[in-house]
Structures are given as structure tokens and as C-alpha cells.
Design a protein around this motif. Structure first.
Motif: not given
Length: 116
Positions: A54, A85-89, A52
Motif C-alpha cells: 500500500n 494506493c491499495r497494494g493489491t491493485s 502489502l
């Protein structure tokens, strides 16, 4: 026989779904720059990732924003240490090796006219 064929087709599709879109393995233990939605940017050593996107960064530093211009980053950084670090951001991941800032070739110097 039909059931066996359907199972085999399903197995093939499952293996195709698990194909990695981004190969981040070549950047593990190397310095990368990450740009997030909202304008934040960090630089750190990539220690891990998942499907994802991340990311785990070590020795991370965040670039500070200019207080007068929210879209401009300063050369000043603040240490963040180990961060997830969150992958969606995440908008962009790039290696810092070979990264250099160049002058904008599209900016016109003072005195030049628009018609030239």
C-alpha cells in the motif's frame, strides 16, 4: 528439551516470514510512477508504504486516457493531490528519475518488407 527446540525453530521461521520482499525505502521522498490493474497510471512523491505494498503518494497526477483508444495514455494529467494506493491493485512501481521515452526499435518503417 524438545519443546524448547520447537519454540526456537518457530521463532526463526517467524523472523524469516517478516523479511521484506521489496525495499521501497530507497524511493521514499522521490518521484515514482505507479501502474494499476485496469490501465491507470499516476506519478507522485512516495511518502510511505507498508508490507502489502500500500503506497501513500503526495503531489500525485493521473495520466488521462485517450477517449478513442482505452489502451493509450495521453500526455495530459489531472492533479490528484495526496492519495493512498491499495497494494493489491498495483502492477508496477518505478522511479521517474532517469525515465525517458525512446522510439520502438521493433516497429518497421513504411516501405520495409517483412522478409528483410
Amino acid at each position: 528439551l524438545l519443546l524448547v527446540r520447537a519454540a526456537a525453530a518457530g521463532a526463526r521461521m517467524a523472523s524469516q516470514k517478516k523479511a521484506i520482499v521489496l525495499d521501497m525505502s530507497k524511493y521514499v521522498d522521490k518521484s515514482v510512477r505507479v501502474k494499476f490493474m485496469g490501465g491507470r497510471e499516476v506519478v507522485g512523491v512516495l511518502k510511505g508504504y507498508d508490507a502489502l505494498l500500500n503506497l501513500v503518494l503526495d503531489e500525485a497526477h493521473e495520466y488521462l486516457k485517450d477517449p478513442t483508444d482505452a489502451y493509450r495514455l495521453l500526455d495530459e494529467t489531472r492533479p490528484m493531490g495526496l492519495m493512498v494506493c491499495r497494494g493489491t491493485s498495483i502492477m508496477l512501481v518505478c522511479p521517474t528519475d532517469g525515465l525517458e521515452e525512446i522510439a520502438n526499435p521493433f516497429l518497421q518503417e513504411e516501405g520495409e518488407e517483412e522478409g528483410q
